[in-house]
Design a protein around this motif. Structure first.
Motif, PDB file in Angstrom:
ATOM      1  N   PRO A 201       0.813  -1.200   0.000  1.00 43.43           N
ATOM      2  CA  PRO A 201       0.000   0.000   0.000  1.00 43.43           C
ATOM      3  C   PRO A 201       0.859   1.268   0.000  1.00 43.43           C
ATOM      4  N   ALA A 202       0.319   2.309  -0.615  1.00 47.20           N
ATOM      5  CA  ALA A 202       1.004   3.604  -0.624  1.00 47.20           C
ATOM      6  C   ALA A 202       0.647   4.362   0.649  1.00 47.20           C
ATOM      7  N   THR A 203       1.554   5.228   1.057  1.00 45.85           N
ATOM      8  CA  THR A 203       1.359   6.028   2.267  1.00 45.85           C
ATOM      9  C   THR A 203       1.405   7.497   1.905  1.00 45.85           C
ATOM     10  N   GLN A 204       0.389   8.234   2.323  1.00 44.00           N
ATOM     11  CA  GLN A 204       0.301   9.672   2.104  1.00 44.00           C
ATOM     12  C   GLN A 204       0.601  10.382   3.415  1.00 44.00           C
ATOM     13  N   VAL A 205       1.334  11.483   3.333  1.00 47.07           N
ATOM     14  CA  VAL A 205       1.606  12.304   4.508  1.00 47.07           C
ATOM     15  C   VAL A 205       1.264  13.746   4.161  1.00 47.07           C
ATOM     16  N   VAL A 206       0.487  14.370   5.037  1.00 45.65           N
ATOM     17  CA  VAL A 206       0.105  15.770   4.864  1.00 45.65           C
ATOM     18  C   VAL A 206       0.780  16.564   5.978  1.00 45.65           C
ATOM     19  N   PHE A 207       1.517  17.599   5.578  1.00 46.32           N
ATOM     20  CA  PHE A 207       2.199  18.495   6.514  1.00 46.32           C
ATOM     21  C   PHE A 207       1.520  19.854   6.444  1.00 46.32           C
ATOM     22  N   ASP A 208       1.249  20.457   7.616  1.00 49.47           N
ATOM     23  CA  ASP A 208       0.751  21.834   7.557  1.00 49.47           C
ATOM     24  C   ASP A 208       1.921  22.723   7.168  1.00 49.47           C
ATOM     25  N   GLY A 209       1.649  23.937   6.795  1.00 49.67           N
ATOM     26  CA  GLY A 209       2.679  24.824   6.270  1.00 49.67           C
ATOM     27  C   GLY A 209       3.785  25.178   7.235  1.00 49.67           C
ATOM     28  N   SER A 210       3.565  25.016   8.533  1.00 54.08           N
ATOM     29  CA  SER A 210       4.570  25.425   9.512  1.00 54.08           C
ATOM     30  C   SER A 210       5.493  24.284   9.930  1.00 54.08           C
ATOM     31  N   THR A 211       5.227  23.075   9.445  1.00 52.72           N
ATOM     32  CA  THR A 211       6.010  21.919   9.871  1.00 52.72           C
ATOM     33  C   THR A 211       7.072  21.586   8.831  1.00 52.72           C
ATOM     34  N   GLY A 212       8.327  21.477   9.275  1.00 50.92           N
ATOM     35  CA  GLY A 212       9.404  21.073   8.385  1.00 50.92           C
ATOM     36  C   GLY A 212       9.250  19.618   7.989  1.00 50.92           C
ATOM     37  N   THR A 213       9.596  19.314   6.758  1.00 48.76           N
ATOM     38  CA  THR A 213       9.383  17.965   6.254  1.00 48.76           C
ATOM     39  C   THR A 213      10.628  17.103   6.239  1.00 48.76           C
ATOM     40  N   ASP A 214      11.819  17.683   6.150  1.00 47.27           N
ATOM     41  CA  ASP A 214      13.031  16.903   5.921  1.00 47.27           C
ATOM     42  C   ASP A 214      13.286  15.838   6.983  1.00 47.27           C
ATOM     43  N   ALA A 215      13.417  16.242   8.228  1.00 46.77           N
ATOM     44  CA  ALA A 215      13.695  15.277   9.299  1.00 46.77           C
ATOM     45  C   ALA A 215      12.535  14.304   9.461  1.00 46.77           C
ATOM     46  N   ALA A 216      11.309  14.796   9.325  1.00 44.62           N
ATOM     47  CA  ALA A 216      10.141  13.924   9.465  1.00 44.62           C
ATOM     48  C   ALA A 216      10.141  12.850   8.378  1.00 44.62           C
ATOM     49  N   LEU A 217      10.511  13.213   7.155  1.00 46.37           N
ATOM     50  CA  LEU A 217      10.522  12.224   6.072  1.00 46.37           C
ATOM     51  C   LEU A 217      11.609  11.174   6.258  1.00 46.37           C
ATOM     52  N   VAL A 218      12.690  11.509   6.935  1.00 46.06           N
ATOM     53  CA  VAL A 218      13.705  10.498   7.260  1.00 46.06           C
ATOM     54  C   VAL A 218      13.086   9.442   8.163  1.00 46.06           C
ATOM     55  N   ASP A 219      12.400   9.888   9.220  1.00 45.70           N
ATOM     56  CA  ASP A 219      11.753   8.945  10.135  1.00 45.70           C
ATOM     57  C   ASP A 219      10.656   8.154   9.430  1.00 45.70           C
ATOM     58  N   LEU A 220       9.869   8.807   8.603  1.00 49.62           N
ATOM     59  CA  LEU A 220       8.771   8.130   7.913  1.00 49.62           C
ATOM     60  C   LEU A 220       9.277   7.174   6.843  1.00 49.62           C
TER      61      LEU A 220
END
Length: 162
Positions: free
Chosen positions: A124-143
């Motif tokens: 299955p594919a996984t979608q992630v939605v980030f609000d505009g104030s949340t940085g994505t780089d470090a979070a995407l490493v964990d995800l």
């Protein structure tokens, strides 16, 4: 007799007010799942593992309990993960790799206030939605570590595998 009636009415009114307060709390979106739907394929075994294995903290936000299958929520929906979404096909949307996981930036669903990314080549594919104030780089490493056990069958970058 009149005193008992007044006490019963007062107690009944108190129960109604408390019930209305609870209903208002549930309807105003104060819970983690407000406005979120589980994805069509959220019942997949990998989705349960992904949602259950999601980190307690992500992007500086604490994880909140979700009652939806395949869903993880951090902060006040600052980050929302939904496993079991329809995998993207070939696309002209920007694609990037994070620790061996290909992600597509979903331009159609993204706005100035939110970024939407979805794994590419994994079912299955996984979608992630980030609000505009949340940085994505470090979070995407964990995800990426979280979704990497799902076998990748195609790539949006480099050669296809599989």
């Amino acid at each position: 007799m009149i005193l008992r009636s007044r006490l019963a009415l007062t107690a009944g009114a108190g129960v109604l007010v408390a019930g209305a307060g609870l209903a208002a709390h549930l309807l105003t979106g104060d819970d983690a799942d407000a406005g979120i739907r589980a994805a069509k394929g959220a019942g997949a075994p990998y989705c349960k593992r992904i949602a259950d294995g999601a980190p307690a903290s992500l992007g500086g936000h604490s994880r909140r309990d979700s009652s939806l299958a395949g869903v993880a929520v951090w902060g006040d929906q600052a980050i929302v993960l939904r496993c079991g979404v329809t995998p993207p096909g070939p696309t002209g949307d920007p694609c990037f790799a994070v620790d061996g996981v290909d992600w597509v930036y979903d331009e159609a669903q993204s706005t100035d206030g939110r970024k939407v990314v979805v794994t590419y080549g994994r079912t299955p594919a996984t979608q992630v939605v980030f609000d505009g104030s949340t940085g994505t780089d470090a979070a995407l490493v964990d995800l990426s570590r979280l979704v990497s056990p799902v076998r990748q069958t195609s790539r949006c970058l480099g050669k296809a595998s599989g």
